[in-house]
Design an enzyme around this catalytic site. Sequence first.
Site, PDB file in Angstrom:
ATOM      1  N   TYR A 128      44.016 -23.105  17.411  1.00  0.00           N
ATOM      2  CA  TYR A 128      44.776 -22.354  18.431  1.00  0.00           C
ATOM      3  C   TYR A 128      44.558 -20.849  18.296  1.00  0.00           C
ATOM      4  O   TYR A 128      44.508 -20.317  17.186  1.00  0.00           O
ATOM      5  CB  TYR A 128      46.282 -22.579  18.205  1.00  0.00           C
ATOM      6  N   GLU A 129      44.559 -20.174  19.423  1.00  0.00           N
ATOM      7  CA  GLU A 129      44.638 -18.695  19.463  1.00  0.00           C
ATOM      8  C   GLU A 129      43.553 -18.020  18.646  1.00  0.00           C
ATOM      9  O   GLU A 129      43.792 -17.047  17.956  1.00  0.00           O
ATOM     10  CB  GLU A 129      46.017 -18.236  18.948  1.00  0.00           C
TER      11      GLU A 129
END
Lengths: 592, 592
Positions: free
Chosen positions: A433-434
Amino acid sequence: MQYISLRNLRFILHEVLDLEEVRGNERFGDFDREAIDFSLDAAGQLADQYLHPVYTKMDREKAYFADGEVHVLPEVGEGLRALGSSGWLSAAWEPEYDGQLMPLTVLNAGTLIFQAANGNLAAYGLLTKGAANLILEFGSDELKNTYLSKMAAGDWQGTMALTEPQAGSSLSDITSYYEEQEDGSYHIYGQKIYISGGDHTEAENVVHLMLARKKDGPKGVKGVSLFVVPKYLPGPGGLTENHVTTAGIYGKMGQKGYVAAHLMFGEQGITRGFLVGEELRGLNHMFLMMNEARIGTGIMATGAASAAYYASLQYARERPQGRHPGNKDVNAPQVPIIEHADVRRMLLFQKAVVEGSIALLLQCSLYQDQYTARGDDRSRLLLELLTPIAKSFPSEYGNESVSLAMQVMGGAGYTDDHPVEQLFRDIRVNAIYEGTTTIHGLDLLGRKVMLEQGKAVTYLAEEAQSEIGAATGSTASLGSALGKGLAELQQVLTQLLQLAKREDPRVFLADATIFLEYFGLHVIGWMWLKQANAAERALDAVEADGDRDFYRSKLQTARFFFQYVFPRTAGLKKTLLSADRVTLDTDPELLM
Amino acid sequence: MQYISLRNLRFILHEVLDLEEVRGNERFGDFDREAIDFSLDAAGQLADQYLHPVYTKMDREKAYFADGEVHVLPEVGEGLRALGSSGWLSAAWEPEYDGQLMPLTVLNAGTLIFQAANGNLAAYGLLTKGAANLILEFGSDELKNTYLSKMAAGDWQGTMALTEPQAGSSLSDITSYYEEQEDGSYHIYGQKIYISGGDHTEAENVVHLMLARKKDGPKGVKGVSLFVVPKYLPGPGGLTENHVTTAGIYGKMGQKGYVAAHLMFGEQGITRGFLVGEELRGLNHMFLMMNEARIGTGIMATGAASAAYYASLQYARERPQGRHPGNKDVNAPQVPIIEHADVRRMLLFQKAVVEGSIALLLQCSLYQDQYTARGDDRSRLLLELLTPIAKSFPSEYGNESVSLAMQVMGGAGYTDDHPVEQLFRDIRVNAIYEGTTTIHGLDLLGRKVMLEQGKAVTYLAEEAQSEIGAATGSTASLGSALGKGLAELQQVLTQLLQLAKREDPRVFLADATIFLEYFGLHVIGWMWLKQANAAERALDAVEADGDRDFYRSKLQTARFFFQYVFPRTAGLKKTLLSADRVTLDTDPELLM
């Protein structure tokens, strides 16, 4: 079942970090110690009531796509609205928008509680809050008036819509686009994938904060703008269709209750978007939400690791198995496995990761608050420097931590009779994620350590040295271990920066991920020294046995960190100092 | 889709290990180089046809318990019988039992192929073979005649029935028991949990190799005997009920197609057991199967890591994303991610773990063959010493390896569009199966390094030194890195053994798991040096470009291992040499 320690959060907030300055600042509401404790208790009760009871259920009765809709449990909506109506989604905002001016340090302590209770549900709220913050910061008054209250209530879901099939980590390559119309409005076209919270039946509306490229505009990031693209257009007559179509959702190893959707815009009719902030500054604006989401990812990982730690701790206390080495008496009763040194090692490792991560995440939140309060470079630069660590360390070490929770529990931990197997699956995505860990390594070494001629690193070194200076008594040896490590880190950094001058960036950055871990261990070392110093100070003053145990527990865990985790820096340093460029030298065809 | 490299298996078997002596021995069939290659190719074809195609399906349509029966896919039975009818389950046996006298080194190379293709299905076969081997070694002629051919055919499933609710790792605490009847037969009572392959619809019968305690006999392991306990009793009229009842199966995070059952004996009627070997020597006999299963667990883990490596390698070749650092040209096409140094690091790590593990597993198999051939102490002791490593290193580093496969693939790797998420779930159990990693640490440090006054360690050091002596040219620096490491290992071991004399075993063994990893990295270093030396020798001789690339690939991976993986020993050494006893010192109540 316990999933986080409120006592520990209070310790970090009141005894480790210095919130005085933030508290006294007019920017923030009146959060004194009592108010903070009240907020944490309220978060705990909300988490106990709405979040924790449905953690397993969200996995077993996972989100599914049918008839063009993404179905989630009604409890998801209930939880989301509970977060909203209790004020947590808008807590940091000004009273004008029903906020309480809550410092981020306190808000993120609450978020840690929610994430530990049920990361799948809390994430819907986290994302909505992040999307709303972006509208609050850069949106027009009309956008604010239209969207904020619905999002803050948890009625409308917010998302960040960045990733595309051909552009995962490389946002400069997105191809979804917008066309300005003669009336000044914008039409949006294209596809986005892996959009968390991208669509679900429990939200009345879904508000995408979406990056799109100006049609026939500049290539790369300079052609990208930020839009609010709602699933349904809010209007005087209510919500009307905006032709954001869900193509499906992804089957994921974990976080099965937290949807990741594949979305199509402008394919089945006109999709309208509403410009947020300046045109062609979209990626720049988006970084506000991305930075928040990076800290949020660190919190999500830490929450899962915390829940796994307490599950394995309870099991270790209750499960009898085996006897101490050397005890051959078959008539002796079996001992609880917490008696075994290696089980304690696995528990202490988890505690070191969880509480070290919590300290760092709240330290980062405090820097954000300080920057909000006084707009100083020091806080801003420290936050920027530490963000890749605060995102990556809990994600990477959190995987290992939850894996050790499973290992403590043996075969039982691998079964779905216990929550740890779900936590193990759920936490794994945080390193993706991210920005994957690789991206954060590049961010740290390629950008952050050189920010403003290395000022951020200098500030960090000052912070750490001040803590080393404060180490006395039982923490003196920990301070000297960290000091020795920092001197070596300086040497490694000097060599790497020479490489940066002399060589291609490919060479300089080849081991950026290794550097990220190496640097991160020092940062967590600083966090443990800071906690140990605070515990040492407190021990002299307290009288209650329970409190003494709490502080002694901190000191033991700090000792453990420096003896079992921090030494990993020795191997990483060797790799970083080596002049052999084996990863660059290995032609793709030799990978077989 | 590729899941293992046959070329690599041939390299290990023909160019790294010395099978000459085994081949020449009358104990073994006539397995020359051609016959070995033929066997490997046959294994590959069988795996392609019966095993690999149903790997994902066995996960999606997982085993389930209904109406007292455990249901698995028909393909499980087909695969199991294919392994049987092609002779793989009985390959090592004598012709009398339809065997081919295949050396274990070759057989286990085949098993690696099966495990990489589909560990869930191959495991049913592995277990059946192991149970049958125990009957072959210790069983009466009647047992052999009754069971072996059916098990070798894959018609009857074999299991090892050890674990009980109150006795997981602690086999001396089992309470299931047997009673000798007046006619000399035995009745069996009790429960077993987590019994892999414990019951399923695709087996005509299930043959449990079960440990049970003599009623009113000695406590501890001295009261335990080994039995064949079939689900159905074979008789002249066919199979009749033996009242082995399945209470249910476990919901597991992975290996969902490979059942783990909860079994009850003697509760619904009389359950008969048939003594195997000597009474009250059950655990001793069981070690034959346990040692085989430990190597088998290492093979299972390695197979999963191999499949994940090739899945991520293919993805890295095909997936374009981003540009090289320093290239700001947004018009430049994106590069395949295999071009990025950090992606290569993640691929090389996997290759180092997978091929290092394969080398060790086949080296252990060769020691077993040598011991079978000439009954020498050296081979036996080396095998005993290396078994905990061969089980644990692939299991622990395999987890990290598959996790990096997922990381290479980013979000895609976390979805069920690709096999890696299943491999990640499946491989995790290997660090728990057949003794957790903790148990193997205790076995290595508490027993194996001291076997016969440390003779095993001395033999191992000789083997490694001989390889270091052979390192020249491009492998000289690798040899000296290993040599330096071994000198330090000796220092660590000396200090630990002094501790053993001076202190309580609890102190001596507190960091046994750390020692296991530390020791294991040296063993794998030896394996990589051995492979590098073989590649270096071969490079001088070959002419074909493809072959040159193969050997250069080996040399690069060996370099990588010594630069990125082996340096972890530095941190582990620090921990091992520390005199601080923080895990022992931490009272359970301080874990909070």
